[in-house]
Design a protein around this motif. Structure first.
Motif, PDB file in Angstrom:
ATOM      1  N   GLY A 163       0.781  -1.236   0.000  1.00 16.89           N
ATOM      2  CA  GLY A 163       0.000   0.000   0.000  1.00 16.89           C
ATOM      3  C   GLY A 163       0.811   1.284   0.000  1.00 16.89           C
ATOM      4  N   HIS A 164       2.120   1.196   0.231  1.00 15.35           N
ATOM      5  CA  HIS A 164       2.912   2.415   0.310  1.00 15.35           C
ATOM      6  C   HIS A 164       4.299   2.232  -0.291  1.00 15.35           C
ATOM      7  N   GLY A 165       4.688   3.181  -1.122  1.00 15.08           N
ATOM      8  CA  GLY A 165       6.011   3.127  -1.704  1.00 15.08           C
ATOM      9  C   GLY A 165       6.818   4.337  -1.314  1.00 15.08           C
ATOM     10  N   THR A 166       6.726   5.373  -2.122  1.00 16.81           N
ATOM     11  CA  THR A 166       7.568   6.540  -1.949  1.00 16.81           C
ATOM     12  C   THR A 166       7.291   7.287  -0.638  1.00 16.81           C
ATOM     13  N   PHE A 167       6.071   7.208  -0.137  1.00 15.01           N
ATOM     14  CA  PHE A 167       5.715   7.954   1.067  1.00 15.01           C
ATOM     15  C   PHE A 167       6.034   7.131   2.318  1.00 15.01           C
ATOM     16  N   LEU A 168       7.245   7.385   2.863  1.00 12.62           N
ATOM     17  CA  LEU A 168       7.812   6.591   3.946  1.00 12.62           C
ATOM     18  C   LEU A 168       6.968   6.624   5.223  1.00 12.62           C
TER      19      LEU A 168
ATOM     20  N   ALA B  11     -16.261  -9.851  -1.882  1.00  9.23           N
ATOM     21  CA  ALA B  11     -17.340  -9.898  -2.875  1.00  9.23           C
ATOM     22  C   ALA B  11     -17.945  -8.513  -3.092  1.00  9.23           C
ATOM     23  N   THR B  12     -17.426  -7.545  -2.362  1.00 10.26           N
ATOM     24  CA  THR B  12     -18.004  -6.193  -2.432  1.00 10.26           C
ATOM     25  C   THR B  12     -17.124  -5.263  -3.260  1.00 10.26           C
ATOM     26  N   VAL B  13     -17.717  -4.161  -3.675  1.00 11.77           N
ATOM     27  CA  VAL B  13     -16.967  -3.155  -4.429  1.00 11.77           C
ATOM     28  C   VAL B  13     -16.234  -2.238  -3.450  1.00 11.77           C
ATOM     29  N   ASN B  14     -14.993  -1.946  -3.774  1.00  9.84           N
ATOM     30  CA  ASN B  14     -14.213  -1.018  -2.962  1.00  9.84           C
ATOM     31  C   ASN B  14     -14.996   0.288  -2.776  1.00  9.84           C
ATOM     32  N   PRO B  15     -15.186   0.737  -1.518  1.00  9.09           N
ATOM     33  CA  PRO B  15     -16.045   1.917  -1.273  1.00  9.09           C
ATOM     34  C   PRO B  15     -15.556   3.180  -1.989  1.00  9.09           C
ATOM     35  N   ASP B  16     -14.236   3.318  -2.139  1.00 11.51           N
ATOM     36  CA  ASP B  16     -13.741   4.507  -2.847  1.00 11.51           C
ATOM     37  C   ASP B  16     -14.198   4.511  -4.302  1.00 11.51           C
ATOM     38  N   LEU B  17     -14.288   3.332  -4.872  1.00 11.02           N
ATOM     39  CA  LEU B  17     -14.713   3.253  -6.268  1.00 11.02           C
ATOM     40  C   LEU B  17     -16.224   3.469  -6.359  1.00 11.02           C
ATOM     41  N   THR B 322      -7.208   4.412 -14.205  1.00  6.62           N
ATOM     42  CA  THR B 322      -8.149   5.314 -13.544  1.00  6.62           C
ATOM     43  C   THR B 322      -8.787   4.638 -12.326  1.00  6.62           C
ATOM     44  N   ARG B 323      -9.214   3.399 -12.509  1.00  9.16           N
ATOM     45  CA  ARG B 323      -9.802   2.706 -11.355  1.00  9.16           C
ATOM     46  C   ARG B 323      -8.773   2.546 -10.229  1.00  9.16           C
ATOM     47  N   TYR B 324      -7.564   2.180 -10.617  1.00 10.65           N
ATOM     48  CA  TYR B 324      -6.526   2.021  -9.595  1.00 10.65           C
ATOM     49  C   TYR B 324      -6.257   3.345  -8.884  1.00 10.65           C
ATOM     50  N   SER B 325      -6.279   4.445  -9.621  1.00 12.69           N
ATOM     51  CA  SER B 325      -6.017   5.760  -9.018  1.00 12.69           C
ATOM     52  C   SER B 325      -7.145   6.200  -8.103  1.00 12.69           C
ATOM     53  N   ALA B 326      -8.287   5.559  -8.235  1.00 10.66           N
ATOM     54  CA  ALA B 326      -9.397   5.860  -7.321  1.00 10.66           C
ATOM     55  C   ALA B 326      -9.292   5.058  -6.030  1.00 10.66           C
ATOM     56  N   VAL B 327      -8.667   3.884  -6.087  1.00  7.34           N
ATOM     57  CA  VAL B 327      -8.628   3.047  -4.879  1.00  7.34           C
ATOM     58  C   VAL B 327      -7.313   3.149  -4.114  1.00  7.34           C
ATOM     59  N   ARG B 328      -6.251   3.631  -4.759  1.00  9.65           N
ATOM     60  CA  ARG B 328      -4.993   3.781  -4.031  1.00  9.65           C
ATOM     61  C   ARG B 328      -4.973   5.139  -3.339  1.00  9.65           C
ATOM     62  N   ARG B 329      -4.555   5.114  -2.089  1.00 10.37           N
ATOM     63  CA  ARG B 329      -4.407   6.361  -1.322  1.00 10.37           C
ATOM     64  C   ARG B 329      -2.953   6.497  -0.917  1.00 10.37           C
ATOM     65  N   GLN B 330      -2.375   7.630  -1.131  1.00  9.61           N
ATOM     66  CA  GLN B 330      -0.944   7.799  -0.847  1.00  9.61           C
ATOM     67  C   GLN B 330      -0.590   9.280  -0.781  1.00  9.61           C
ATOM     68  N   SER B 331       0.392   9.601   0.043  1.00  6.65           N
ATOM     69  CA  SER B 331       0.979  10.943   0.160  1.00  6.65           C
ATOM     70  C   SER B 331      -0.054  12.029   0.461  1.00  6.65           C
ATOM     71  N   PRO B 332      -0.174  12.409   1.723  1.00  6.23           N
ATOM     72  CA  PRO B 332      -1.156  13.442   2.073  1.00  6.23           C
ATOM     73  C   PRO B 332      -0.876  14.744   1.340  1.00  6.23           C
ATOM     74  N   ARG B 338      -6.355  12.578   6.003  1.00  4.67           N
ATOM     75  CA  ARG B 338      -6.102  11.232   5.507  1.00  4.67           C
ATOM     76  C   ARG B 338      -5.422  11.312   4.134  1.00  4.67           C
ATOM     77  N   GLU B 339      -4.602  10.329   3.834  1.00  6.22           N
ATOM     78  CA  GLU B 339      -3.994  10.320   2.502  1.00  6.22           C
ATOM     79  C   GLU B 339      -5.094  10.285   1.443  1.00  6.22           C
ATOM     80  N   PRO B 340      -4.961  11.084   0.414  1.00  3.96           N
ATOM     81  CA  PRO B 340      -6.035  11.154  -0.583  1.00  3.96           C
ATOM     82  C   PRO B 340      -5.957  10.002  -1.580  1.00  3.96           C
ATOM     83  N   GLN B 341      -7.063   9.767  -2.284  1.00  2.36           N
ATOM     84  CA  GLN B 341      -6.999   8.933  -3.484  1.00  2.36           C
ATOM     85  C   GLN B 341      -5.961   9.591  -4.397  1.00  2.36           C
TER      86      GLN B 341
END
Lengths: 678, 678
Positions: A163-168, B11-17, B322-332, B338-341
């Protein structure tokens, strides 16, 4: 299959290639010595390479991509071990007791070709040993650091998580101190906390240096490093609580055995946290590190390595594509004449020569970077940290521009080989995936550009207030002081100035946008995010301006006196090509700030075409001067003898698919289907 | 390994998506119907897809890249045969006796995902059957064409040789007529004459349509097509004189079984030369073809297919990223939040949304191209060939720009997935190698650009003399008539005009350079070679101007009345983004001919950032509207449910490497080495 002759590869050099060598205007041996930083270095590298490559079967290397993921990993582990043993023997022969061959050369480019899918112990020697040296107490290094060095145990360095790469700071793996047992308890509490990516982690490590968030009494103390045993030393079975394996096939680095690691209440002694700097005492008291500079510094070093290596990857691809373009003949320019070598098509020259020039540009820029690294290192040892932000920023800038330019360049060169560049046996696709990987590992490029952008904003602000700037951003202050570019002359010096001027003005505009957002009431963070695109543009130009300047310095500076006139002419042509093509590439940025007339632009286009013509007779000799062996290139298209068609064909004959004339599935699959009257 | 739960994929859809879908401003169902050219087409495609994908194990598809070359080829042949059988059953169920399911849908995008390594019978259905239909006499088609159609025999189409690709006249395979036996004798006289590349040739064909130079009494008659049996129908053994096999692993199309073919005095009956047009009689008299238009036309059709397909490939990559960028959260963005999508980072939006817009741009441009194709086809049937050069040139231009833009776009999207985009299970690298292959096959891009360049020179000369021009180059005459651009307003119409104006002026400059070289006494051929770089630049802009115009027409034209206001708003945002980003990309060309102030440029940069913000809430719904199934995408990162981490992890657990906790080589390899005291 009907019979084929025993060896279809001639023992002679393709005459078209020989003709190129005979016609060069300079000595590729002198070029090779210059490129290698001296005749003695060149000689040393060649001797080591010859020793290491003796008895290696290139045929097997060319078939590597046809193997399964499991086979590739086993093959790579075996080759990496054999290479280590050879280096060790060489050490014994030449300097027993020293370390200048083994392990020092284990990740040197002379090793290329021996482990064409990547070395599963690469991270162990490039990162783990160095991290242990820098972060262990002397007792710790004696206890387990030396064991790694001696290969009694094998390991890797695990930082990135699913879940995390560049953001240590976002890392989720945690280590809780348990004072009752004097242990740390390690956990990856969620799926996203699993360590993911470390090279060699899959099935080539029994220990692992784990970056985890330290908690004492549930108090957060930030990320620290823990040396964790993950597999039994005798059986190699994963230890209780350890979930470990390979992450599956990747685009490249197919033999590196990248792995995942989950930890569930895994306990290690307190003394397995690396404690050279920060410490946890038996009573749970925490002593923080007096400086975090050294951790920081390790990352900087890796980025310097990347800039250097990617320049080599581009040089290797240039070698392959240039030699192939000398031996392939296609499409008559004049219908009455024989089809020309494709290198005679101007559009083909435009695919090849700029990439040769770019290899040089980054090779030289990274030399400068390594010098700055050494200066900064000795400064740090004297307690002076002033140049560190500059070094950090410059190493990021070169890592980004070199990785992205080399990846794009290798791909242009691959496309320049036409369809045959698509064959695995050309090795062009493998070079591409090596180059492009560097765009995301060790700091994702965009994240790094944003960091540089922030450094530029800070520097711009300092300059406005009259504070002194580090040498490589000094040009920002100069442009503030003298905002008029003056006249475009198109001289090399003027082009360097123009690129710096453009970078400075892009910084100015980004700063203006940022300030406007702040004064509209946006928070610092939101304003920075919204100005992100401009940050990255300014940062990229900052890197390019630096490359312009270091390339020009090398070619025109005092070192030119140590080279022959003929070599200098070749380097001047490559500099001319690099500056002109990059200036044209960046023209939309330049034209925003600098007045160029239509005539100026016409002249640049003419210069581009003129210098391509000048470089044409020397192209093969230049890439010969990069001094790659056939095994290092591992390419049917780019071998020294230029027998490209014969080698492609030979590799095809040897592919496992062709070892039977009729596939075993024919009778069960295709035949009944054809008879089925669909 | 410790135990893992049975299925780790929720079996559920990721809530962010889900949140993205709930928040969209328009209906992705309406988008999907528009994208598919109507609700009925969408419904039909979905039904066929559901039927075809039923019971297919995606898990196995995700592991394909881990197999060996031999296994991949067998797997691909098996899957391709099963798919054919399914389609045939569907045909029987829905329309017995027809051909609208089998074989018509065999190369349709609904097939994607069933043969993820590529279909070894693809060339057979896309090219061979069509070539036979076009070039056989009715008797010939009855004799062997139908057999291919019914899959009683299997074959491919062999044109490219080891030494020659795009340059047809350079082909070296020859067919000599022997009147004594009424046969042709086929030979590949040199290694470089071996056929090389045809899909399915390796071990999936017993016949082959061979392009060879015809000789009668040693008199050269040019390239013709010969239907040659290469393997025994019962045993599949190569026939005498036939040297055949697989060319080895490639960067992509790993299951397509591309092959080589050498022929040594292989004799075929005279009636196996395809004789619908040119003929050889038993007495050796030669009747030449009344027109070579149809051969020509087949190549044009394939290029139209490429433009369409590559737009799909880019759309698929856009969906995944695009879907991946909606479910990954990283770097505030803000350290307190919270870290954003990652899609909330503006720099990430800049990686995603332009590629979504580019998918649309080429999808629509290729619609226009297909219309022109249909018009030209019916013209030809009426003996009118006027629009053929225009169609040829436009199909080349779109093939080139779409293949190169889609390849670069897929790679940007892959990099936008960070390190995880490097995993084979992301499928991003596979989409990349599919896209980039189109840059060199079916006419290498640079060679095509040079052809377009020559067409533009001819058109420019015609316009100067007042001769009428084809509609898609009409703008050249307009610029000649009215060389003043007028004022830059930045409206969409104005941007389309600007791109055409720039293309026309680049053509003008190239024409000027060419003329100057001719008047300096260079031959026509040398002058063209020396002006090659400018030819390619003008040609590329010609293609881009066309895409600008077709995209704008679709969005702003009368068809907008058939769409809801909310869908129109989305399409307008995508058009705005496409025009603005491409205009900025081409700015150095534009600024040479058109006056833009610093304010104009600032406004463009602002528009870019504004439209990214506008598209942000709709991005996921747009890519949902591309309507790919999970199997078509074949990606752990891009599935509809957004459970990216779980799927990546699940794929890793299932990789063959992880089926044993300790690799079998440990005891023979790594353990003794660690004990060896190196």
């Amino acid at each position: 299959m009907t019979s084929t002759p025993k060896s279809i590869i001639p023992a002679t050099v393709n005459p078209d290639l020989q003709k190129e060598r005979d016609g060069a205007s300079f000595s590729s041996e002198e070029f090779a010595a210059w490129w290698s930083k001296g005749e003695n270095v060149l000689k040393f590298n060649r001797e080591v390479r010859a020793y290491m490559q003796k008895d290696v079967d290139q045929g097997e290397m060319l078939q590597l991509q046809a193997k399964s993921h499991v086979e590739i990993n086993e093959f790579s582990q075996r080759s990496a071990i054999e290479a280590a043993q050879k280096l060790r023997r060489l050490q014994q022969e030449r300097n027993p007791g020293g370390d200048d061959y083994w392990p020092k050369l284990y990740d040197h480019p002379v090793m290329w070709g021996l482990v064409p899918g990547g070395n599963p112990f690469g991270v162990m020697y490039v990162m783990l040993v160095k991290a242990l040296q820098a972060q262990c107490t002397p007792e710790q290094y004696e206890e387990f650091g030396k064991r790694v060095e001696r290969f009694e145990i094998c390991g890797t360095y695990a930082q990135t998580e699913l879940g995390h790469g560049t953001f240590l700071r976002g890392l989720e793996t945690r280590a809780d101190f348990d004072p009752k047992t004097d242990e740390f308890v390690l956990n990856t509490p969620k799926l996203s906390s699993y360590k993911w990516w470390p090279g060699g982690l899959g099935h080539s490590s029994n220990y692992c240096l784990v970056m985890a968030q330290l908690y004492i009494n549930n108090q957060f103390k930030g990320p620290h490093m823990f040396f964790v045993q993950v597999r039994d030393e005798e059986t190699f079975e994963p230890l209780p609580g350890v979930h470990i394996g390979d992450i599956g096939k990747k685009m490249g680095f197919i033999g590196v055995n990248n792995g995942f690691l989950g930890l569930k209440n895994v306990r290690i002694p307190r003394t397995r946290m690396l404690m050279r700097h920060a410490k946890v005492n038996a009573d749970g008291t925490y002593v923080s590190s007096p400086t975090n500079v050294l951790t920081y510094f390790a990352m900087v070093r890796t980025r310097c390595v990347i800039a250097k290596n990617n320049a080599y990857v581009l040089a290797a691809a240039s070698t392959i594509a240039t030699r192939y373009s000398a031996v392939r003949r296609q499409s008559p320019i004049n219908p009455k004449e024989r089809e020309p070598q494709i290198m005679d098509h101007v559009t083909q020259q435009m695919k090849l020569f700029p990439e040769i020039a770019t290899s040089l540009a980054y090779h030289l820029a990274s030399d400068y970077l390594w010098n700055l690294y050494d200066v900064t290192l000795s400064d740090i040892e004297n307690g002076k940290y002033e140049r560190l932000p500059e070094l950090h920023s410059l190493s990021c800038a070169l890592k980004v521009t070199c990785s992205s330019d080399s990846a794009a360049g290798v791909e242009r060169l691959r496309l320049g080989c036409g369809g045959h560049g698509y064959l695995s046996s050309s090795n062009m696709s493998n070079l591409y995936v090596l180059a492009t990987a560097a765009c995301t590992y060790e700091g994702e490029n965009t994240v790094l550009l944003l960091q540089i952008g922030r450094f530029l904003m800070k520097s711009w602000r300092s300059a406005l207030s009259g504070a002194p700037l580090a040498p490589t951003v000094q040009y920002l202050a100069e442009v503030q002081k003298n905002p008029d570019f003056g006249t475009w002359t198109g001289s090399w010096e003027n082009m360097v100035k123009a690129m710096k001027y453009t970078a400075a003005n892009k910084t100015r505009l980004a700063f203006k946008s940022l300030s406007a957002r702040l004064s509209r009431g946006e928070t610092e963070e939101n304003a920075a995010n919204h100005t992100g695109i401009e940050f990255t543009q300014a940062a990229e130009l900052h890197g390019r301006a630096f490359v312009f300047s270091s390339f020009t310095d090398e070619v025109t500076g005092p070192k030119s006196k140590t080279r022959s006139a003929s070599l200098n002419r070749v380097l001047e042509n490559l500099l001319e090509l690099y500056l002109v093509k990059e200036t044209l590439n960046q023209m939309s940025n330049l034209l925003r700030f600098i007045q160029l007339t239509d005539t100026d632009l016409r002249i640049l286009q003419d210069r581009l075409e003129t210098v391509l013509t000048k470089l044409r007779p020397d192209a093969v000799a230049i890439v010969d001067g990069f001094d790659f062996s056939d095994l290092q290139l591992n390419s049917t298209l780019g071998s020294f003898d230029g027998n490209a068609y014969e080698r492609m064909f030979d590799a095809a004959l040897k592919t496992p698919m062709n070892q039977k004339s009729v596939p075993k599935s024919f009778n069960e699959l295709l035949k009944p289907f054809m008879k089925s009257n669909i």
